[in-house]
Design a protein around this motif. Structure first.
Motif, PDB file in Angstrom:
ATOM      1  N   PRO A 170       0.808  -1.224   0.000  1.00  0.00           N
ATOM      2  CA  PRO A 170       0.000   0.000   0.000  1.00  0.00           C
ATOM      3  C   PRO A 170       0.843   1.277   0.000  1.00  0.00           C
ATOM      4  CG  PRO A 170      -0.868  -1.558   1.593  1.00  0.00           C
ATOM      5  CD  PRO A 170       0.449  -2.098   1.120  1.00  0.00           C
ATOM      6  N   MET A 171       1.955   1.262   0.732  1.00  0.00           N
ATOM      7  CA  MET A 171       2.806   2.455   0.761  1.00  0.00           C
ATOM      8  C   MET A 171       3.472   2.700  -0.582  1.00  0.00           C
ATOM      9  SD  MET A 171       2.214   4.024   3.474  1.00  0.00           S
ATOM     10  CE  MET A 171       3.407   5.297   3.139  1.00  0.00           C
ATOM     11  N   ALA A 172       3.818   1.643  -1.299  1.00  0.00           N
ATOM     12  CA  ALA A 172       4.370   1.812  -2.650  1.00  0.00           C
ATOM     13  C   ALA A 172       3.327   2.476  -3.547  1.00  0.00           C
ATOM     14  CB  ALA A 172       4.819   0.475  -3.220  1.00  0.00           C
ATOM     15  N   GLY A 173       2.072   2.088  -3.374  1.00  0.00           N
ATOM     16  CA  GLY A 173       0.996   2.720  -4.140  1.00  0.00           C
ATOM     17  C   GLY A 173       0.838   4.193  -3.791  1.00  0.00           C
ATOM     18  N   PHE A 174       0.898   4.483  -2.496  1.00  0.00           N
ATOM     19  CA  PHE A 174       0.796   5.874  -2.056  1.00  0.00           C
ATOM     20  C   PHE A 174       1.959   6.692  -2.605  1.00  0.00           C
ATOM     21  CE2 PHE A 174       1.712   9.362   0.848  1.00  0.00           C
ATOM     22  CZ  PHE A 174       0.479   9.979   0.938  1.00  0.00           C
ATOM     23  N   ASP A 175       3.173   6.144  -2.495  1.00  0.00           N
ATOM     24  CA  ASP A 175       4.367   6.844  -2.988  1.00  0.00           C
ATOM     25  C   ASP A 175       4.286   7.084  -4.495  1.00  0.00           C
ATOM     26  OD1 ASP A 175       5.313   6.876  -0.398  1.00  0.00           O
ATOM     27  OD2 ASP A 175       6.715   5.209  -0.711  1.00  0.00           O
ATOM     28  N   SER A 176       3.778   6.097  -5.219  1.00  0.00           N
ATOM     29  CA  SER A 176       3.631   6.241  -6.668  1.00  0.00           C
ATOM     30  C   SER A 176       2.621   7.334  -7.005  1.00  0.00           C
ATOM     31  CB  SER A 176       3.199   4.903  -7.275  1.00  0.00           C
ATOM     32  OG  SER A 176       3.000   5.028  -8.657  1.00  0.00           O
ATOM     33  N   MET A 177       1.510   7.355  -6.270  1.00  0.00           N
ATOM     34  CA  MET A 177       0.502   8.390  -6.501  1.00  0.00           C
ATOM     35  C   MET A 177       1.078   9.773  -6.203  1.00  0.00           C
ATOM     36  SD  MET A 177      -3.334   8.874  -4.897  1.00  0.00           S
ATOM     37  CE  MET A 177      -2.742   8.910  -3.213  1.00  0.00           C
ATOM     38  N   ALA A 178       1.800   9.893  -5.096  1.00  0.00           N
ATOM     39  CA  ALA A 178       2.387  11.177  -4.718  1.00  0.00           C
ATOM     40  C   ALA A 178       3.377  11.651  -5.780  1.00  0.00           C
ATOM     41  CB  ALA A 178       3.076  11.065  -3.362  1.00  0.00           C
ATOM     42  N   LYS A 179       4.239  10.747  -6.226  1.00  0.00           N
ATOM     43  CA  LYS A 179       5.249  11.112  -7.222  1.00  0.00           C
ATOM     44  C   LYS A 179       4.585  11.554  -8.525  1.00  0.00           C
ATOM     45  CE  LYS A 179       9.432   9.400  -9.449  1.00  0.00           C
ATOM     46  NZ  LYS A 179      10.384   8.293  -9.571  1.00  0.00           N
ATOM     47  N   SER A 180       3.577  10.824  -8.940  1.00  0.00           N
ATOM     48  CA  SER A 180       2.873  11.158 -10.176  1.00  0.00           C
ATOM     49  C   SER A 180       2.114  12.478 -10.057  1.00  0.00           C
ATOM     50  CB  SER A 180       1.908  10.024 -10.528  1.00  0.00           C
ATOM     51  OG  SER A 180       1.151  10.344 -11.662  1.00  0.00           O
ATOM     52  N   ALA A 181       1.409  12.652  -8.939  1.00  0.00           N
ATOM     53  CA  ALA A 181       0.616  13.865  -8.748  1.00  0.00           C
ATOM     54  C   ALA A 181       1.478  15.114  -8.665  1.00  0.00           C
ATOM     55  CB  ALA A 181      -0.233  13.739  -7.482  1.00  0.00           C
ATOM     56  N   MET A 182       2.672  14.983  -8.079  1.00  0.00           N
ATOM     57  CA  MET A 182       3.520  16.150  -7.862  1.00  0.00           C
ATOM     58  C   MET A 182       4.519  16.396  -8.995  1.00  0.00           C
ATOM     59  SD  MET A 182       2.134  17.257  -5.186  1.00  0.00           S
ATOM     60  CE  MET A 182       3.178  18.551  -4.550  1.00  0.00           C
ATOM     61  N   ALA A 183       4.513  15.527  -9.995  1.00  0.00           N
ATOM     62  CA  ALA A 183       5.455  15.675 -11.116  1.00  0.00           C
ATOM     63  C   ALA A 183       5.149  16.923 -11.939  1.00  0.00           C
ATOM     64  CB  ALA A 183       5.414  14.435 -12.002  1.00  0.00           C
ATOM     65  N   GLU A 184       6.184  17.448 -12.530  1.00  0.00           N
ATOM     66  CA  GLU A 184       6.063  18.588 -13.437  1.00  0.00           C
ATOM     67  C   GLU A 184       5.078  18.225 -14.546  1.00  0.00           C
ATOM     68  OE1 GLU A 184       7.465  22.483 -14.005  1.00  0.00           O
ATOM     69  OE2 GLU A 184       8.309  21.113 -12.524  1.00  0.00           O
ATOM     70  N   GLY A 185       4.195  19.119 -14.859  1.00  0.00           N
ATOM     71  CA  GLY A 185       3.207  18.888 -15.911  1.00  0.00           C
ATOM     72  C   GLY A 185       2.712  20.227 -16.423  1.00  0.00           C
ATOM     73  N   VAL A 186       1.436  20.314 -16.707  1.00  0.00           N
ATOM     74  CA  VAL A 186       0.852  21.591 -17.103  1.00  0.00           C
ATOM     75  C   VAL A 186       1.048  22.601 -15.973  1.00  0.00           C
ATOM     76  CG1 VAL A 186      -1.278  22.782 -17.755  1.00  0.00           C
ATOM     77  CG2 VAL A 186      -0.814  20.506 -18.654  1.00  0.00           C
ATOM     78  N   LEU A 187       0.883  22.114 -14.744  1.00  0.00           N
ATOM     79  CA  LEU A 187       1.230  22.920 -13.575  1.00  0.00           C
ATOM     80  C   LEU A 187       2.666  22.592 -13.190  1.00  0.00           C
ATOM     81  CD1 LEU A 187      -1.937  22.496 -11.304  1.00  0.00           C
ATOM     82  CD2 LEU A 187      -1.346  24.456 -12.733  1.00  0.00           C
ATOM     83  N   SER A 188       3.407  23.592 -12.807  1.00  0.00           N
ATOM     84  CA  SER A 188       4.782  23.349 -12.370  1.00  0.00           C
ATOM     85  C   SER A 188       4.776  22.605 -11.035  1.00  0.00           C
ATOM     86  CB  SER A 188       5.531  24.674 -12.210  1.00  0.00           C
ATOM     87  OG  SER A 188       5.040  25.383 -11.090  1.00  0.00           O
ATOM     88  N   ALA A 189       5.868  21.926 -10.762  1.00  0.00           N
ATOM     89  CA  ALA A 189       6.006  21.236  -9.479  1.00  0.00           C
ATOM     90  C   ALA A 189       5.900  22.234  -8.324  1.00  0.00           C
ATOM     91  CB  ALA A 189       7.329  20.475  -9.431  1.00  0.00           C
ATOM     92  N   LEU A 190       6.431  23.425  -8.506  1.00  0.00           N
ATOM     93  CA  LEU A 190       6.330  24.457  -7.469  1.00  0.00           C
ATOM     94  C   LEU A 190       4.872  24.837  -7.213  1.00  0.00           C
ATOM     95  CD1 LEU A 190       7.615  26.481  -5.501  1.00  0.00           C
ATOM     96  CD2 LEU A 190       7.844  28.060  -7.421  1.00  0.00           C
ATOM     97  N   ASN A 191       4.107  25.035  -8.293  1.00  0.00           N
ATOM     98  CA  ASN A 191       2.692  25.367  -8.108  1.00  0.00           C
ATOM     99  C   ASN A 191       1.952  24.248  -7.392  1.00  0.00           C
ATOM    100  OD1 ASN A 191       2.632  27.966  -9.133  1.00  0.00           O
ATOM    101  ND2 ASN A 191       2.350  27.277 -11.231  1.00  0.00           N
ATOM    102  N   LYS A 192       2.307  23.005  -7.702  1.00  0.00           N
ATOM    103  CA  LYS A 192       1.670  21.880  -7.030  1.00  0.00           C
ATOM    104  C   LYS A 192       2.018  21.861  -5.547  1.00  0.00           C
ATOM    105  CE  LYS A 192       1.218  19.055 -11.161  1.00  0.00           C
ATOM    106  NZ  LYS A 192       1.475  17.739 -11.773  1.00  0.00           N
TER     107      LYS A 192
END
Length: 114
Positions: A26-48
């Protein structure tokens, strides 16, 4: 302010270390979600990180404030950026968010002196 956000994040990390081993999948899943959600994208990592910190203020989560403010400092966020985010947080959350805005500013100053 009596809370040391450096100590708080260290204590939480220490306590969660064993938990991460005990519930690795479960923690690997949480870590994966966090990494994906906070990754640079349309919104910058800083904005996230600014968004995450605003949510930490709204939910009144000291640990979340510690981790996300530490990230903001590491990413080079300015006091002005943090202030603007806090202004929106206080606008949306009223007096309780104002109290936690002070906590964010305390954590920001503490992590800047690393």
């Amino acid at each position: 302010m009596s809370t040391s956000y450096k100590a708080l994040t260290q204590d939480i990390s220490k306590e969660l270390s064993r938990f991460r081993k005990e519930v690795a999948v479960p923690m690997a899943g949480f870590d994966s979600m966090a990494k994906s959600a906070m990754a640079e994208g349309v919104l910058s990592a800083l904005n996230k990180e600014l968004i995450a910190t605003a949510i930490a203020v709204a939910t009144r989560c000291d640990g979340c404030i510690g981790y996300h403010v530490r990230s903001l400092v590491r990413m080079g966020a300015t006091r002005e950026q943090v202030n603007e985010m806090l202004a929106v947080s206080v606008y949306m959350g009223g007096g309780p968010s104002l109290m936690y805005a002070a906590e964010v500013l305390h954590a920001f100053e503490e992590f800047q002196t690393a």
